[in-house]
Design a protein around this motif. Structure first.
Motif, PDB file in Angstrom:
ATOM      1  N   GLN A 130      57.474  53.350  72.489  1.00  0.00           N
ATOM      2  CA  GLN A 130      56.894  54.686  72.266  1.00  0.00           C
ATOM      3  C   GLN A 130      56.361  54.707  70.835  1.00  0.00           C
ATOM      4  OE1 GLN A 130      59.532  57.767  73.526  1.00  0.00           O
ATOM      5  NE2 GLN A 130      58.258  59.434  72.726  1.00  0.00           N
ATOM      6  N   VAL A 131      55.049  54.757  70.684  1.00  0.00           N
ATOM      7  CA  VAL A 131      54.484  54.755  69.337  1.00  0.00           C
ATOM      8  C   VAL A 131      54.252  56.202  68.909  1.00  0.00           C
ATOM      9  CG1 VAL A 131      52.618  53.969  67.846  1.00  0.00           C
ATOM     10  CG2 VAL A 131      53.455  52.462  69.662  1.00  0.00           C
ATOM     11  N   ALA A 132      55.082  56.662  67.979  1.00  0.00           N
ATOM     12  CA  ALA A 132      54.984  58.046  67.510  1.00  0.00           C
ATOM     13  C   ALA A 132      54.522  58.104  66.046  1.00  0.00           C
ATOM     14  CB  ALA A 132      56.317  58.766  67.702  1.00  0.00           C
ATOM     15  N   TYR A 133      53.899  57.034  65.584  1.00  0.00           N
ATOM     16  CA  TYR A 133      53.134  57.123  64.324  1.00  0.00           C
ATOM     17  C   TYR A 133      51.804  57.756  64.701  1.00  0.00           C
ATOM     18  CZ  TYR A 133      56.092  53.668  61.884  1.00  0.00           C
ATOM     19  OH  TYR A 133      57.122  53.018  61.283  1.00  0.00           O
ATOM     20  N   GLY A 134      51.173  58.443  63.716  1.00  0.00           N
ATOM     21  CA  GLY A 134      49.891  59.070  63.992  1.00  0.00           C
ATOM     22  C   GLY A 134      48.817  58.036  64.336  1.00  0.00           C
ATOM     23  N   TYR A 135      48.046  58.325  65.379  1.00  0.00           N
ATOM     24  CA  TYR A 135      46.861  57.524  65.697  1.00  0.00           C
ATOM     25  C   TYR A 135      45.699  58.199  64.986  1.00  0.00           C
ATOM     26  CZ  TYR A 135      48.948  54.730  69.484  1.00  0.00           C
ATOM     27  OH  TYR A 135      49.708  53.838  70.211  1.00  0.00           O
ATOM     28  N   GLY A 136      44.830  57.430  64.368  1.00  0.00           N
ATOM     29  CA  GLY A 136      43.699  58.056  63.689  1.00  0.00           C
ATOM     30  C   GLY A 136      43.400  57.303  62.416  1.00  0.00           C
ATOM     31  N   LEU A 137      43.045  58.046  61.387  1.00  0.00           N
ATOM     32  CA  LEU A 137      42.677  57.381  60.126  1.00  0.00           C
ATOM     33  C   LEU A 137      43.877  56.705  59.476  1.00  0.00           C
ATOM     34  CD1 LEU A 137      40.185  59.988  58.645  1.00  0.00           C
ATOM     35  CD2 LEU A 137      39.686  57.819  59.774  1.00  0.00           C
ATOM     36  N   PHE A 138      45.078  57.200  59.741  1.00  0.00           N
ATOM     37  CA  PHE A 138      46.319  56.547  59.307  1.00  0.00           C
ATOM     38  C   PHE A 138      46.486  55.264  60.131  1.00  0.00           C
ATOM     39  CE2 PHE A 138      51.094  56.464  60.021  1.00  0.00           C
ATOM     40  CZ  PHE A 138      51.385  55.938  58.770  1.00  0.00           C
ATOM     41  N   GLY A 143      47.909  50.276  64.447  1.00  0.00           N
ATOM     42  CA  GLY A 143      48.494  48.974  64.095  1.00  0.00           C
ATOM     43  C   GLY A 143      49.597  48.592  65.066  1.00  0.00           C
ATOM     44  N   LEU A 144      50.546  49.510  65.295  1.00  0.00           N
ATOM     45  CA  LEU A 144      51.645  49.222  66.220  1.00  0.00           C
ATOM     46  C   LEU A 144      51.101  49.012  67.628  1.00  0.00           C
ATOM     47  CD1 LEU A 144      54.773  49.077  65.721  1.00  0.00           C
ATOM     48  CD2 LEU A 144      53.494  49.975  63.816  1.00  0.00           C
ATOM     49  N   HIS A 145      50.034  49.720  67.946  1.00  0.00           N
ATOM     50  CA  HIS A 145      49.432  49.609  69.278  1.00  0.00           C
ATOM     51  C   HIS A 145      48.878  48.188  69.500  1.00  0.00           C
ATOM     52  CE1 HIS A 145      47.618  51.732  72.777  1.00  0.00           C
ATOM     53  NE2 HIS A 145      46.850  50.659  72.751  1.00  0.00           N
ATOM     54  N   TYR A 146      48.049  47.727  68.567  1.00  0.00           N
ATOM     55  CA  TYR A 146      47.435  46.388  68.734  1.00  0.00           C
ATOM     56  C   TYR A 146      48.505  45.303  68.836  1.00  0.00           C
ATOM     57  CZ  TYR A 146      43.044  48.545  67.144  1.00  0.00           C
ATOM     58  OH  TYR A 146      41.942  49.335  67.014  1.00  0.00           O
ATOM     59  N   GLY A 147      49.518  45.392  67.974  1.00  0.00           N
ATOM     60  CA  GLY A 147      50.552  44.356  67.961  1.00  0.00           C
ATOM     61  C   GLY A 147      51.391  44.384  69.234  1.00  0.00           C
ATOM     62  N   ILE A 239      45.991  46.553  52.495  1.00  0.00           N
ATOM     63  CA  ILE A 239      46.279  45.152  52.821  1.00  0.00           C
ATOM     64  C   ILE A 239      46.054  44.896  54.311  1.00  0.00           C
ATOM     65  CG2 ILE A 239      48.063  43.324  52.779  1.00  0.00           C
ATOM     66  CD1 ILE A 239      46.981  44.197  50.000  1.00  0.00           C
ATOM     67  N   ILE A 240      46.607  45.729  55.179  1.00  0.00           N
ATOM     68  CA  ILE A 240      46.325  45.646  56.626  1.00  0.00           C
ATOM     69  C   ILE A 240      46.916  46.836  57.380  1.00  0.00           C
ATOM     70  CG2 ILE A 240      48.401  44.366  57.437  1.00  0.00           C
ATOM     71  CD1 ILE A 240      45.511  42.759  58.672  1.00  0.00           C
ATOM     72  N   GLY A 241      47.725  47.672  56.684  1.00  0.00           N
ATOM     73  CA  GLY A 241      48.500  48.695  57.388  1.00  0.00           C
ATOM     74  C   GLY A 241      49.896  48.143  57.622  1.00  0.00           C
ATOM     75  N   PRO A 242      50.636  48.667  58.616  1.00  0.00           N
ATOM     76  CA  PRO A 242      51.980  48.123  58.871  1.00  0.00           C
ATOM     77  C   PRO A 242      51.867  46.655  59.268  1.00  0.00           C
ATOM     78  CG  PRO A 242      51.224  49.495  60.702  1.00  0.00           C
ATOM     79  CD  PRO A 242      50.240  49.681  59.602  1.00  0.00           C
ATOM     80  N   GLY A 243      52.955  45.883  59.043  1.00  0.00           N
ATOM     81  CA  GLY A 243      52.929  44.477  59.470  1.00  0.00           C
ATOM     82  C   GLY A 243      52.911  43.503  58.310  1.00  0.00           C
ATOM     83  N   VAL A 244      52.859  44.030  57.084  1.00  0.00           N
ATOM     84  CA  VAL A 244      52.914  43.123  55.922  1.00  0.00           C
ATOM     85  C   VAL A 244      54.302  42.466  55.885  1.00  0.00           C
ATOM     86  CG1 VAL A 244      52.868  43.026  53.390  1.00  0.00           C
ATOM     87  CG2 VAL A 244      51.204  44.440  54.627  1.00  0.00           C
ATOM     88  N   ALA A 245      55.340  43.258  56.162  1.00  0.00           N
ATOM     89  CA  ALA A 245      56.709  42.731  56.135  1.00  0.00           C
ATOM     90  C   ALA A 245      57.581  43.551  57.083  1.00  0.00           C
ATOM     91  CB  ALA A 245      57.278  42.801  54.721  1.00  0.00           C
TER      92      ALA A 245
END
Ligand code: DLL
Length: 433
Positions: A130-138, A143-147, A239-245
């Protein structure tokens, strides 16, 4: 499961060699492209010939947030806008926002590093998220969706907000994984209780939380309330959004994808590198990005770094949880204070809620004051003034013993501090400085 063993378990020398090769290619790429870096590097006489190993990165100039603001909107891009596939914009409080552009290769890289992060957190192909981070310009939602797609998860793209609907989905679909800001996870716990949803029966197993600083005490609180394992994920749009570490289940620091994002930890005043274990400003160089390459980007986030191999088998270096930001640090009467220090204290005191706000002001005498607004749990609230005063004094004493600065604590009614569905606002600075 390790998503990309070859990249995540490289030997230290193999990693250094790969980073050096990629840095040389990066300098070649930015030097070939008219604009910001070509001029900067030419002025300091740097070319690909100057780079023979990753250590040569110290010859390169730093890049700051202000540099990006000045190049608004597209002047940092090294590809024509038609070759940029996605734009994101960070929310700034002053001046121009920062615009970042991702090429198709960058989006593929993003999916790759998030897939690594999800595996690191314990996700497996076939799980539901369940991705409950905002979708949009954030960058959090997409990011979580693509991964998640890359790893083979089933995604529920809820975005943030509509909390009751989020909880109905949790109850009816039973996803194993939740991704959102830690403060939103707590807010959802509060709403779940009101709705009679049982965390023990319905709760997610794994939470992937980031985008704002959160303490170990807050982790414990979330884990207790939801009965889940709370994992820290870090990143920034530039840098890329979430996923750096991202943490693994040992939770001993966040594994950084150092084959693609080269980390340095520096003293923000002297700009000199700090030894592993010493907290300083994280500087990142995305080695392979093509849409908007960056050299030595100063994140303003304070971390320390550890190069030892983790028990999970990954050799990728680990950064500590973010202690704070150089610009989130408030200086009150000469003492540096991070909200996370106060959060640790509050969460250790029985009866307080993990919702708080810091108000800094300057009196007529020129002295700064720090007021900490703290919510009490319903069951601890009372009409008796003496009882509340004693409680306030006790909390103030505990904070003072950690910060060595006097504070005023004001207990406020349950639910009176504004809840957030995204990043929470912890500091209100009323001083005009
Ligand atoms: O917050 C990207 C992100 C989305 C990260 C979802 C994790 C999860 P920005 O909006 O550009 O990007 O904000 C980046 O947020 O420089 C940190 O100060 C802070 N931050 C991000 N992750 C963490 C974390 C996203 N795990 C800024 N702990 C960064 C503490 C974090 N602070």
């Amino acid at each position: 499961m390790i998503f990309n063993e070859q990249a995540e378990c490289l030997s230290r020398s193999g990693l250094g060699e790969l980073q050096g090769k990629r840095l040389k290619e990066l300098v070649g790429r930015v030097s070939a492209c008219p604009g910001f870096y070509r001029e900067k590097l030419a002025a300091s006489g740097i070319s690909t010939g100057s780079i023979s190993s990753i250590e040569d990165i110290r010859k390169l100039p730093f890049t700051s947030k202000d540099d990006l603001r000045e190049q608004y909107p597209f002047k940092m891009f090294s590809k024509k806008i038609g070759q940029i596939r996605e734009l994101h914009v960070t929310s700034g409080t002053t001046g121009n926002p920062i615009v970042v552009g991702y090429s198709q290769e960058d989006i593929d890289l993003w999916a790759e590093v998030i897939a690594r992060s999800l595996c690191c957190a314990g996700a497996l192909p076939g799980d539901m998220i369940q991705v409950a981070y905002g979708y949009g310009l954030f960058t959090g939602g997409l990011g979580l969706h693509y991964g998640s797609l890359k790893l083979g998860l089933t995604v529920i793209p809820c975005s943030s907000g509509q909390t009751k609907r989020q909880l109905k989905i949790l109850h009816d679909f039973k996803p194993r994984i939740l991704a959102c800001t830690p403060s939103y996870a707590l807010y959802m716990a509060e709403t779940a209780r009101e709705m009679g949803i049982s965390a023990a029966e319905d709760g997610w197993e794994i939470g992937i939380f980031g985008a704002e600083p959160w303490s170990q005490a807050m982790r414990k609180e979330i884990e207790q309330r939801w009965g889940m394992s709370a994992i820290d994920i870090y990143g920034l749009s530039e840098i890329i959004g979430p996923g750096v570490a991202c943490e693994c289940h040992y939770k001993k620091g966040l594994h950084i994808a150092a084959d693609v994002f080269y980390p340095e930890v520096i003293d923000p005043k002297t700009l000199q590198p700090l030894a592993p274990g010493y907290p300083g400003e994280l500087v990142l160089t995305p080695l392979t990005k093509t849409g908007m390459p960056l050299l030595r980007y100063r994140t303003r986030d304070i971390v320390s770094i550890d190069y030892s191999v983790c028990k999970c088998g990954r050799s990728s270096p680990r950064i500590s949880k973010v202690l704070g930001r150089t610009d989130d640090m408030i200086v009150v009467r000469g003492i540096n204070i991070f909200p996370s220090q106060i959060e640790e204290v509050l969460l250790a005191i029985e009866g307080t809620e993990p919702h708080y706000q810091l108000v800094v002001d300057r009196g007529r005498n020129g002295l700064d004051s720090l007021e900490v607004l703290v919510e009490l749990k319903d069951s601890f609230f009372s009409d008796e003034i003496k009882y509340l005063q004693n409680f306030e004094n006790r909390i103030a004493k505990e904070i003072e013993s950690v910060l060595s600065v006097g504070v005023k604590v004001r207990l406020v009614e349950p639910k009176s501090i504004q809840r957030s569905e995204g990043k929470s606002k912890r500091i209100i600075d009323k001083r005009n400085i």
